[in-house]
Design an enzyme around this catalytic site. Structure first.
Site, short mmCIF file in Angstrom:
data_model
loop_
_atom_site.label_atom_id
_atom_site.label_comp_id
_atom_site.label_asym_id
_atom_site.label_seq_id
_atom_site.Cartn_x
_atom_site.Cartn_y
_atom_site.Cartn_z
CG MET A 42 41.33 -12.82 -69.87
SD MET A 42 41.86 -11.38 -70.79
CE MET A 42 43.02 -10.68 -69.65
CG HIS A 97 46.32 -16.64 -60.25
ND1 HIS A 97 45.27 -16.25 -59.45
CD2 HIS A 97 46.40 -15.73 -61.25
CE1 HIS A 97 44.76 -15.13 -59.93
NE2 HIS A 97 45.42 -14.80 -61.02
N GLY A 146 43.81 -17.40 -57.15
CA GLY A 146 42.70 -16.44 -57.15
C GLY A 146 41.54 -16.97 -57.99
CG HIS A 147 42.06 -17.39 -62.22
ND1 HIS A 147 43.41 -17.35 -62.48
CD2 HIS A 147 41.52 -16.32 -62.85
CE1 HIS A 147 43.69 -16.30 -63.25
NE2 HIS A 147 42.55 -15.65 -63.47
CD GLN A 204 39.73 -8.17 -71.29
OE1 GLN A 204 38.74 -8.85 -71.53
NE2 GLN A 204 40.24 -8.09 -70.07
CD GLN A 248 37.83 -6.30 -52.61
OE1 GLN A 248 37.37 -7.04 -51.74
NE2 GLN A 248 38.74 -5.37 -52.35
CG MET A 269 47.93 -14.96 -55.96
SD MET A 269 47.49 -16.68 -55.90
CE MET A 269 48.43 -17.14 -54.44
NE ARG A 321 48.24 -7.57 -67.87
CZ ARG A 321 46.90 -7.61 -67.85
NH1 ARG A 321 46.27 -7.89 -66.73
NH2 ARG A 321 46.22 -7.36 -68.95
P1 AMP Z 1 41.63 -12.71 -65.37
O1 AMP Z 1 41.99 -14.09 -65.81
O2 AMP Z 1 42.78 -11.92 -64.85
O3 AMP Z 1 40.79 -11.98 -66.38
O4 AMP Z 1 40.69 -12.89 -64.10
C1 AMP Z 1 39.56 -13.70 -64.13
C2 AMP Z 1 38.76 -13.48 -62.87
O5 AMP Z 1 39.57 -13.82 -61.74
C3 AMP Z 1 38.36 -12.01 -62.67
O6 AMP Z 1 37.05 -11.95 -62.13
C4 AMP Z 1 39.39 -11.52 -61.69
O7 AMP Z 1 38.95 -10.43 -60.92
C5 AMP Z 1 39.59 -12.75 -60.83
N1 AMP Z 1 40.90 -12.66 -60.15
C6 AMP Z 1 42.09 -12.33 -60.71
N2 AMP Z 1 43.06 -12.30 -59.77
C7 AMP Z 1 42.45 -12.62 -58.60
C8 AMP Z 1 42.92 -12.74 -57.25
N3 AMP Z 1 44.19 -12.53 -56.92
N4 AMP Z 1 42.02 -13.09 -56.29
C9 AMP Z 1 40.72 -13.30 -56.62
N5 AMP Z 1 40.22 -13.20 -57.85
C10 AMP Z 1 41.08 -12.86 -58.84
#
Ligand code: AMP
Length: 279
Positions: free
Chosen positions: A27, A31, A33-34, A58, A147, A185, A188
């Site tokens: 979304m 960061h 994580g992505h 969602q 995860q 990470m 939000r």
């Molecule tokens: P989001 O943009 O929050 O919808 O997340 C997109 C993808 O990145 C989803 O599969 C999340 O689980 C993953 N994600 C979000 N935060 C982290 C993180 N800190 N570490 C690893 N993957 C993450």
């Protein structure tokens, strides 16, 4: 990196490529994580496709949707540096041409009734809608998810089965990437003020304490966490223990099972979630 806004152009381009497709749906407000998911997809030799789409269906909380951070220029910069091959940046009309209600609804059963499902009614239906639609658009061989969103990974695994795509698409789950103080990470996190940011890592500390107390009583560890979180200014929604495979909620530590501890709590206007595998 090539950027597409329309499914038809994206598909035409992807058809001309020979490598397997590794897909990272997001979304935005990207960061590390992505980027780690993208790195894993790249290392595996895939053509990497990242999507950025803040999915209205969602969000059960209007303010959360309206205030969701949007940082598209920074995101593109990060993706370029990470060597992303394709960015898919659809509009709401592209993802939902027939409107929100007319798309297919998937039933995730038990998973919709607990934890995030219980706290955020309709959330996983929206996740199912958007991930289903994005998978139809991108048609990847590998799907990379974090995860960090443990229950979402289980919902998407079920979605692949319901869509009969579980043979065609392999779900790869990446480890949670954390800040130096342990805070998971999250896009939000940008909405936390300085004081909130300092206490935000309490959630991680609680998970570590739950992990370290497996010889003791879970309800005691749970109550301590609820008290600490409340003391530090959070409004905890749940501090729970579950079977890591089925997400069956467990009243007590169970040495024979693989377990996961999960926490959701609000800090000011920001809702944070995190989890930790225990054994
Ligand atoms: P989001 O943009 O929050 O919808 O997340 C997109 C993808 O990145 C989803 O599969 C999340 O689980 C993953 N994600 C979000 N935060 C982290 C993180 N800190 N570490 C690893 N993957 C993450």
């Amino acid at each position: 990196m090539v950027i597409f806004k329309h499914i038809k152009d994206l598909q035409q381009y992807l058809k001309s490529q020979s490598h397997p497709i590794g897909f990272v749906p997001t979304m935005g407000a990207l960061h590390a994580g992505h980027i780690s998911l993208l790195g894993t997809a790249k290392q595996a030799g895939n053509l990497t496709v990242c999507s950025i789409f803040v999915n209205p269906t969602q969000f059960n909380d209007k303010e959360d949707f309206e205030k969701y951070p949007v940082t598209i220029d920074e995101d593109i910069e990060l993706l370029l540096n990470a060597g992303c091959d394709v960015l898919f940046l659809p509009s709401v009309a592209e993802v939902y041409p027939a409107g929100f209600t007319e798309t297919r609804a998937y039933d995730f059963g038990y998973l919709e009734t607990i934890l995030e499902g219980a706290q955020r009614p309709g959330h996983f239906r929206g996740v199912g809608q958007v991930v289903g639609r994005l998978l139809e658009a991108v048609q990847p061989q590998y799907l990379y998810m974090g995860q960090k969103d443990y229950q979402q990974c289980m919902v998407v695994k079920k979605l692949l089965e319901l869509m009969e795509l579980d043979k065609a698409i392999r779900l790869v789950i990446g480890n949670t990437v954390r800040e130096a103080d342990g805070l998971a990470m999250s896009s939000r996190n940008r909405r936390l003020n300085d004081a909130q940011r300092i206490v935000a890592s309490t959630i991680y500390q609680c998970l570590v304490s739950i992990q370290g107390k497996q010889d003791a009583s879970f309800p005691v560890a749970q109550q301590q966490c609820l008290d600490i979180l409340t003391d530090k200014g959070f409004i905890p929604e749940y501090v729970s223990l579950a079977d890591a495979k089925t997400l069956e909620l467990l009243p007590q530590y169970s040495s024979g099972r693989k377990m996961v501890a999960l926490i959701a709590a609000k800090l000011g206007p920001v809702r944070l979630i995190d989890n930790m595998l225990l054994n």
